[in-house]
Design a protein around this motif. Structure first.
Motif, PDB file in Angstrom:
ATOM      1  N   GLU A  34       0.815  -1.221   0.000  1.00  0.00           N
ATOM      2  CA  GLU A  34       0.000   0.000   0.000  1.00  0.00           C
ATOM      3  C   GLU A  34       0.845   1.266   0.000  1.00  0.00           C
ATOM      4  N   GLY A  35       1.881   1.275  -0.825  1.00  0.00           N
ATOM      5  CA  GLY A  35       2.718   2.457  -0.968  1.00  0.00           C
ATOM      6  C   GLY A  35       3.772   2.623   0.101  1.00  0.00           C
ATOM      7  N   GLY A  36       3.942   1.654   0.964  1.00  0.00           N
ATOM      8  CA  GLY A  36       4.932   1.726   2.038  1.00  0.00           C
ATOM      9  C   GLY A  36       5.751   0.452   2.121  1.00  0.00           C
ATOM     10  N   GLN A  37       6.716   0.449   3.004  1.00  0.00           N
ATOM     11  CA  GLN A  37       7.616  -0.687   3.202  1.00  0.00           C
ATOM     12  C   GLN A  37       7.226  -1.422   4.478  1.00  0.00           C
ATOM     13  N   LEU A  38       6.943  -2.718   4.364  1.00  0.00           N
ATOM     14  CA  LEU A  38       6.591  -3.552   5.513  1.00  0.00           C
ATOM     15  C   LEU A  38       7.745  -4.493   5.805  1.00  0.00           C
ATOM     16  N   ASN A  39       8.195  -4.517   7.060  1.00  0.00           N
ATOM     17  CA  ASN A  39       9.240  -5.429   7.513  1.00  0.00           C
ATOM     18  C   ASN A  39       8.696  -6.248   8.666  1.00  0.00           C
ATOM     19  N   CYS A  40       8.708  -7.556   8.526  1.00  0.00           N
ATOM     20  CA  CYS A  40       8.289  -8.465   9.597  1.00  0.00           C
ATOM     21  C   CYS A  40       9.535  -9.216  10.060  1.00  0.00           C
ATOM     22  N   VAL A  41       9.841  -9.120  11.338  1.00  0.00           N
ATOM     23  CA  VAL A  41      11.061  -9.700  11.882  1.00  0.00           C
ATOM     24  C   VAL A  41      10.708 -10.689  12.982  1.00  0.00           C
ATOM     25  N   LEU A  42      11.192 -11.917  12.826  1.00  0.00           N
ATOM     26  CA  LEU A  42      11.083 -12.920  13.887  1.00  0.00           C
ATOM     27  C   LEU A  42      12.389 -12.891  14.653  1.00  0.00           C
ATOM     28  N   ASN A  43      12.326 -12.570  15.942  1.00  0.00           N
ATOM     29  CA  ASN A  43      13.516 -12.509  16.788  1.00  0.00           C
ATOM     30  C   ASN A  43      13.837 -13.881  17.360  1.00  0.00           C
ATOM     31  N   SER A  44      15.036 -14.023  17.862  1.00  0.00           N
ATOM     32  CA  SER A  44      15.467 -15.321  18.382  1.00  0.00           C
ATOM     33  C   SER A  44      14.692 -15.754  19.617  1.00  0.00           C
ATOM     34  N   ASP A  45      14.066 -14.799  20.336  1.00  0.00           N
ATOM     35  CA  ASP A  45      13.283 -15.162  21.517  1.00  0.00           C
ATOM     36  C   ASP A  45      11.831 -15.498  21.179  1.00  0.00           C
ATOM     37  N   GLY A  46      11.463 -15.451  19.888  1.00  0.00           N
ATOM     38  CA  GLY A  46      10.116 -15.801  19.478  1.00  0.00           C
ATOM     39  C   GLY A  46       9.190 -14.609  19.329  1.00  0.00           C
ATOM     40  N   ARG A  47       9.667 -13.414  19.618  1.00  0.00           N
ATOM     41  CA  ARG A  47       8.859 -12.212  19.470  1.00  0.00           C
ATOM     42  C   ARG A  47       8.864 -11.780  18.003  1.00  0.00           C
ATOM     43  N   VAL A  48       7.734 -11.294  17.526  1.00  0.00           N
ATOM     44  CA  VAL A  48       7.608 -10.823  16.151  1.00  0.00           C
ATOM     45  C   VAL A  48       7.477  -9.307  16.182  1.00  0.00           C
ATOM     46  N   ASP A  49       8.402  -8.613  15.513  1.00  0.00           N
ATOM     47  CA  ASP A  49       8.352  -7.157  15.393  1.00  0.00           C
ATOM     48  C   ASP A  49       7.934  -6.822  13.971  1.00  0.00           C
ATOM     49  N   ILE A  50       6.975  -5.906  13.840  1.00  0.00           N
ATOM     50  CA  ILE A  50       6.469  -5.527  12.529  1.00  0.00           C
ATOM     51  C   ILE A  50       6.635  -4.021  12.379  1.00  0.00           C
ATOM     52  N   PHE A  51       7.338  -3.599  11.314  1.00  0.00           N
ATOM     53  CA  PHE A  51       7.608  -2.199  11.020  1.00  0.00           C
ATOM     54  C   PHE A  51       6.898  -1.833   9.725  1.00  0.00           C
ATOM     55  N   TYR A  52       6.248  -0.674   9.708  1.00  0.00           N
ATOM     56  CA  TYR A  52       5.635  -0.181   8.475  1.00  0.00           C
ATOM     57  C   TYR A  52       6.046   1.272   8.297  1.00  0.00           C
ATOM     58  N   SER A  53       6.678   1.582   7.149  1.00  0.00           N
ATOM     59  CA  SER A  53       7.145   2.934   6.850  1.00  0.00           C
ATOM     60  C   SER A  53       6.530   3.415   5.558  1.00  0.00           C
ATOM     61  N   LYS A  54       6.070   4.673   5.576  1.00  0.00           N
ATOM     62  CA  LYS A  54       5.483   5.275   4.383  1.00  0.00           C
ATOM     63  C   LYS A  54       5.694   6.782   4.472  1.00  0.00           C
ATOM     64  N   GLN A  55       6.253   7.379   3.438  1.00  0.00           N
ATOM     65  CA  GLN A  55       6.485   8.821   3.355  1.00  0.00           C
ATOM     66  C   GLN A  55       7.203   9.370   4.581  1.00  0.00           C
ATOM     67  N   GLY A  56       8.185   8.656   5.071  1.00  0.00           N
ATOM     68  CA  GLY A  56       8.979   9.116   6.204  1.00  0.00           C
ATOM     69  C   GLY A  56       8.361   8.882   7.570  1.00  0.00           C
ATOM     70  N   VAL A  57       7.191   8.267   7.631  1.00  0.00           N
ATOM     71  CA  VAL A  57       6.529   7.965   8.903  1.00  0.00           C
ATOM     72  C   VAL A  57       6.645   6.465   9.154  1.00  0.00           C
ATOM     73  N   THR A  58       7.115   6.092  10.339  1.00  0.00           N
ATOM     74  CA  THR A  58       7.282   4.683  10.684  1.00  0.00           C
ATOM     75  C   THR A  58       6.492   4.367  11.940  1.00  0.00           C
ATOM     76  N   GLU A  59       5.807   3.247  11.903  1.00  0.00           N
ATOM     77  CA  GLU A  59       5.055   2.753  13.063  1.00  0.00           C
ATOM     78  C   GLU A  59       5.550   1.327  13.323  1.00  0.00           C
ATOM     79  N   VAL A  60       5.659   0.962  14.601  1.00  0.00           N
ATOM     80  CA  VAL A  60       6.205  -0.340  14.987  1.00  0.00           C
ATOM     81  C   VAL A  60       5.251  -1.017  15.953  1.00  0.00           C
ATOM     82  N   SER A  61       5.142  -2.335  15.828  1.00  0.00           N
ATOM     83  CA  SER A  61       4.337  -3.105  16.763  1.00  0.00           C
ATOM     84  C   SER A  61       5.016  -4.450  17.005  1.00  0.00           C
TER      85      SER A  61
END
Length: 124
Positions: A34-61
Motif C-alpha cells: 500500500e505504498g509503504g515498506q513492511l518489515n516483519c522480523v522474527l527474533n530469536s526469543d520468538g517475538r515478532v516485530d512488525i515495522f511499516y514505513s510510508k512517506q517518512g513515517v514509521t510505526e512499529v508493533s
C-alpha cells in the motif's frame, strides 16, 4: 499409586509446549504494501516485530509468536498477523493525513542567531 510413565509424559509435553525455552532462527520478510515498506522480523526469543514505513513515517508493533511450531513465512501467508499489520497501516495513514495547527510547510520557521564560537570570543 504413582504412575511414572504419565509423569514423564507430562514433563516432556510441558517442555515441548513451553516456547520460552527455545531459541528461534531470526528471520526477516520485507515487502512493499500500500505504498509503504513492511518489515516483519522474527527474533530469536520468538517475538515478532512488525515495522511499516510510508512517506517518512514509521510505526512499529510487537506480537507474541502465535504458532511457534509453524514456519514464520507460513504464518505470514495464512494471515496470522494481518490484524497487527492492518492497524499499523491505519495509524501511519492517519498520521500522514493529519496536519499541525502550529507547523505549516508554507510557514518559514525563524532561525536562531548563531552563537559566537569560543575561539572568536578569546581573540578580542
Amino acid at each position: 499409586m504413582f504412575d511414572i510413565k504419565s509423569f514423564f509424559k507430562r514433563e516432556v509435553e510441558k517442555k515441548l509446549i513451553d516456547v520460552d525455552d527455545y531459541i528461534f532462527m531470526p528471520e526477516r520478510v520485507e515487502m512493499m504494501l500500500e505504498g509503504g515498506q513492511l518489515n516483519c522480523v522474527l527474533n530469536s526469543d520468538g517475538r515478532v516485530d512488525i515495522f511499516y514505513s510510508k512517506q517518512g513515517v514509521t510505526e512499529v508493533s510487537s506480537a507474541a509468536r502465535k504458532h511457534p511450531f509453524t514456519a514464520f513465512e507460513t504464518e505470514l501467508h495464512h494471515g496470522v498477523y494481518d490484524d497487527v499489520i492492518h492497524d499499523l497501516i491505519k495509524e501511519v495513514d492517519k498520521i500522514i493525513d493529519s496536519s499541525s495547527k502550529y507547523f505549516r510547510r508554507s510557514k518559514i520557521l525563524p532561525t536562531a542567531a548563531a552563537l559566537p564560537s569560543s575561539s572568536a570570543a578569546t581573540d578580542k
